[in-house]
Design a protein around this motif. Sequence first.
Motif, PDB file in Angstrom:
ATOM      1  N   VAL A 162       0.875  -1.177   0.000  1.00 45.18           N
ATOM      2  CA  VAL A 162       0.000   0.000   0.000  1.00 45.18           C
ATOM      3  C   VAL A 162       0.914   1.230   0.000  1.00 45.18           C
ATOM      4  O   VAL A 162       2.125   1.091   0.163  1.00 45.18           O
ATOM      5  N   LEU A 163       0.346   2.430  -0.162  1.00 44.59           N
ATOM      6  CA  LEU A 163       1.205   3.617  -0.284  1.00 44.59           C
ATOM      7  C   LEU A 163       2.157   3.749   0.902  1.00 44.59           C
ATOM      8  O   LEU A 163       3.340   4.032   0.737  1.00 44.59           O
ATOM      9  N   ALA A 164       1.634   3.522   2.119  1.00 41.92           N
ATOM     10  CA  ALA A 164       2.469   3.698   3.302  1.00 41.92           C
ATOM     11  C   ALA A 164       3.637   2.713   3.321  1.00 41.92           C
ATOM     12  O   ALA A 164       4.767   3.072   3.655  1.00 41.92           O
ATOM     13  N   SER A 165       3.378   1.457   2.942  1.00 41.98           N
ATOM     14  CA  SER A 165       4.463   0.478   2.985  1.00 41.98           C
ATOM     15  C   SER A 165       5.418   0.687   1.809  1.00 41.98           C
ATOM     16  O   SER A 165       6.609   0.410   1.910  1.00 41.98           O
ATOM     17  N   TYR A 166       4.890   1.204   0.706  1.00 43.89           N
ATOM     18  CA  TYR A 166       5.725   1.533  -0.452  1.00 43.89           C
ATOM     19  C   TYR A 166       6.689   2.658  -0.070  1.00 43.89           C
ATOM     20  O   TYR A 166       7.871   2.625  -0.410  1.00 43.89           O
ATOM     21  N   LEU A 167       6.177   3.651   0.661  1.00 40.46           N
ATOM     22  CA  LEU A 167       7.018   4.742   1.160  1.00 40.46           C
ATOM     23  C   LEU A 167       8.126   4.183   2.058  1.00 40.46           C
ATOM     24  O   LEU A 167       9.300   4.527   1.909  1.00 40.46           O
ATOM     25  N   TYR A 168       7.738   3.285   2.947  1.00 35.38           N
ATOM     26  CA  TYR A 168       8.716   2.683   3.860  1.00 35.38           C
ATOM     27  C   TYR A 168       9.771   1.907   3.075  1.00 35.38           C
ATOM     28  O   TYR A 168      10.963   2.030   3.334  1.00 35.38           O
ATOM     29  N   TYR A 169       9.323   1.151   2.091  1.00 34.06           N
ATOM     30  CA  TYR A 169      10.244   0.340   1.296  1.00 34.06           C
ATOM     31  C   TYR A 169      11.263   1.231   0.593  1.00 34.06           C
ATOM     32  O   TYR A 169      12.461   0.976   0.622  1.00 34.06           O
ATOM     33  N   TYR A 170      10.814   2.325  -0.007  1.00 31.83           N
ATOM     34  CA  TYR A 170      11.717   3.198  -0.756  1.00 31.83           C
ATOM     35  C   TYR A 170      12.678   3.959   0.146  1.00 31.83           C
ATOM     36  O   TYR A 170      13.801   4.259  -0.252  1.00 31.83           O
ATOM     37  N   SER A 171      12.248   4.295   1.378  1.00 29.47           N
ATOM     38  CA  SER A 171      13.051   5.190   2.206  1.00 29.47           C
ATOM     39  C   SER A 171      13.851   4.488   3.296  1.00 29.47           C
ATOM     40  O   SER A 171      14.976   4.853   3.574  1.00 29.47           O
ATOM     41  N   PHE A 172      13.257   3.498   3.946  1.00 31.43           N
ATOM     42  CA  PHE A 172      13.868   2.983   5.166  1.00 31.43           C
ATOM     43  C   PHE A 172      14.213   1.500   5.122  1.00 31.43           C
ATOM     44  O   PHE A 172      15.050   1.052   5.877  1.00 31.43           O
ATOM     45  N   SER A 173      13.535   0.739   4.268  1.00 32.74           N
ATOM     46  CA  SER A 173      13.686  -0.714   4.288  1.00 32.74           C
ATOM     47  C   SER A 173      15.138  -1.119   4.098  1.00 32.74           C
ATOM     48  O   SER A 173      15.858  -0.535   3.281  1.00 32.74           O
ATOM     49  N   ALA A 174      15.574  -2.126   4.857  1.00 33.15           N
ATOM     50  CA  ALA A 174      16.981  -2.526   4.838  1.00 33.15           C
ATOM     51  C   ALA A 174      17.430  -2.931   3.436  1.00 33.15           C
ATOM     52  O   ALA A 174      18.431  -2.489   2.959  1.00 33.15           O
ATOM     53  N   GLY A 175      16.669  -3.739   2.723  1.00 35.49           N
ATOM     54  CA  GLY A 175      17.093  -4.164   1.387  1.00 35.49           C
ATOM     55  C   GLY A 175      16.583  -3.255   0.281  1.00 35.49           C
ATOM     56  O   GLY A 175      16.689  -3.582  -0.887  1.00 35.49           O
TER      57      GLY A 175
ATOM     58  N   ASN B 224      16.613   2.840  -0.694  1.00 40.49           N
ATOM     59  CA  ASN B 224      17.086   3.921   0.169  1.00 40.49           C
ATOM     60  C   ASN B 224      17.050   5.274  -0.541  1.00 40.49           C
ATOM     61  O   ASN B 224      17.974   6.065  -0.453  1.00 40.49           O
ATOM     62  N   LYS B 225      15.993   5.511  -1.275  1.00 36.80           N
ATOM     63  CA  LYS B 225      15.815   6.806  -1.934  1.00 36.80           C
ATOM     64  C   LYS B 225      14.720   7.564  -1.208  1.00 36.80           C
ATOM     65  O   LYS B 225      13.536   7.332  -1.421  1.00 36.80           O
ATOM     66  N   MET B 226      15.143   8.474  -0.334  1.00 39.82           N
ATOM     67  CA  MET B 226      14.160   9.137   0.511  1.00 39.82           C
ATOM     68  C   MET B 226      13.377  10.198  -0.244  1.00 39.82           C
ATOM     69  O   MET B 226      12.240  10.478   0.105  1.00 39.82           O
ATOM     70  N   GLY B 227      13.981  10.785  -1.282  1.00 46.81           N
ATOM     71  CA  GLY B 227      13.244  11.757  -2.082  1.00 46.81           C
ATOM     72  C   GLY B 227      12.016  11.120  -2.712  1.00 46.81           C
ATOM     73  O   GLY B 227      10.938  11.712  -2.746  1.00 46.81           O
ATOM     74  N   VAL B 228      12.179   9.885  -3.189  1.00 46.43           N
ATOM     75  CA  VAL B 228      11.047   9.171  -3.773  1.00 46.43           C
ATOM     76  C   VAL B 228      10.005   8.896  -2.697  1.00 46.43           C
ATOM     77  O   VAL B 228       8.803   9.056  -2.922  1.00 46.43           O
ATOM     78  N   GLY B 229      10.488   8.524  -1.503  1.00 43.90           N
ATOM     79  CA  GLY B 229       9.569   8.321  -0.380  1.00 43.90           C
ATOM     80  C   GLY B 229       8.768   9.577  -0.093  1.00 43.90           C
ATOM     81  O   GLY B 229       7.546   9.515   0.128  1.00 43.90           O
ATOM     82  N   ALA B 230       9.465  10.743  -0.143  1.00 36.72           N
ATOM     83  CA  ALA B 230       8.769  12.011   0.098  1.00 36.72           C
ATOM     84  C   ALA B 230       7.735  12.276  -0.986  1.00 36.72           C
ATOM     85  O   ALA B 230       6.659  12.832  -0.709  1.00 36.72           O
TER      86      ALA B 230
END
Lengths: 292, 295
Positions: free
Chosen positions: A242-255, A258-264
């Motif tokens: 879902v959007l929230a978990s997609y945001l987490y995956y792009y910004s914080f998820s270990a694997g 790690n693109k936080m701009g995309v998360g934003a």
Amino acid sequence: MIYKTFHIKTLFYLLPAVFIFLTFNVIPGLTSLVLSFFDFSGFETNLFRKFVGIDNFIKIYEDKYFWIALKNTFLFVFGAVFIQTGIALVLSIFIFFGNFKFSVLVRSIIFFPCVLAPVSVGLVWKKILEQDGVLNSILGLDYSYLSSVSLVMWLIIMVNTWQWIGYNLVIYYAGLQSMNIELLEASDIDGANWSQKIFSIIIPLLWPTTILNMILNLIGGFRAFDIVYVLTRGGPAHYSEVLASYLYYYSFSAGGPNKMGVGAAVAFVIFACILTIAVARIIISKKIRREN
Amino acid sequence: METNKINNYGASFKRSPVFYVITRIVVLFFIIIIIFPLLYTLSLSVRSPETVYSARYFLIPYEFSFANYIDAFVNAEQKLKVSFPRMFINSAVVTSLSVTLIISMSIFAAFAFSHLRFPLKESLYNVMIASVAMPAQVLLIPLFYILIYLGIINTYQAVILAYAGFLIPIGILILRMFYEQIPYELTEAGTVDGASDLQLLMKVLLPLAKPAIATCVILLFLDTWNEFIYAMIFMQDPTIHTVPVGLAKIGTSRYQVNIGTYSASVMITIIPVMIIFAVFQRWFIAGMTMGALKH
């Protein structure tokens, strides 16, 4: 009013709360919108160094998984707003008019999952739905429910409904208890049967409560993250993201990337969805008020 | 009393056997659906390791054992580097401090909104109402950096301040509405007697606002105790994991824990909540209903 005009003492009451609210809610909220135009990862100190315009939005626009996440979020919200509210409506009428001996106990049992952490609820259901879980033993099947692309989102909706149905139920119950009973008494004299009463009197009278429940579930639906995270982590292959978990995956998820701009940028999309709904709600309620 | 009220206008509901049967079947079905997963997890957690995959009627274990609970405590301590008692202490610290902070600030701010005048009052209030609908994840990335800049990431304060910012509008909303329902004559009489605004708040409004404060405590307690994503990202140091974060790590870790230990871990987080709910269920239900009706 104690003071007819603004008095400096008012700040003493106001400032602590407003300061915390601005620093940890409004400012991050607005910063999030700005950050969606920058490219940064979790290790940088100056976030505003690399301005990339709408690149982040183009990236999610071109990502098929973003559209899956968006679709899943709307599906989830749809389930919460219509299916969950609908079941709660029926259940509350049945319990209220069913003359149950233990109606308080019944309500408490159905309400109980609401006070549990979504993490605990997700983990309870995860073991039931897994391939060697009890659902397969009961049904005599050998099926991996949580790895089914077509089924997984509906199962997440079901678990969420399981947890929150009692919340809608007790709100409906409050609505039923404060309902105007004169119409029901009149319909008794007219000889209406139970189904006529439910469809022609009770459900229309409960309409304001239904709207309230739908709004609460709508807001709750966009929040969903915990249950997706523990049940599937967005899998299989991002099909239950879902959007929230997609945001987490792009910004914080270990694997993750790690693109936080995309998360934003994803946060921007969530923000826009909620804002649209909030504005629509204000316009609709103003229209209703004007008509009355 | 409640039943009398129903009897008065429920004539055709009582007379219809069809309605009677349908309600029994539907309600029983939902009670089973609600109870079964919890009982099943409880059942898994008290089975001995040898009989964990089988039980009479899916629920009654062949052999009872509390070994899984011991395993769960050991497993958490060894693999997570944080024991269950420690997780509960962490959650209790975060929850109690957040709730206290939010309520004590809301009591004063809500008073300013309900009884005092200041510029931009209604615009600020509208921003607060709008923020209640905003999902927590929208603030996640900037908050993460703000907490790093403040040097408090990976401490209790990080999560407490994040919760405070996110939940303060709820406290202010509920208390403001409650203050405004208190009859105008009461505050008026206080002003005539020469009470200052602080005395008015402390001696007239607050004693009457106890039910509203109880509602806030319940709502905020549930929101903070069960919160997951902020607690996971802002407190990554294992020793300060809260209960949901620790449990999620146990339940979703790559190395599989066995099903008995897993279930015992889940039950360890559910049982205390169950006991608290059993004692305070009326308050929980009333509080959450009242909180919802304020929207």
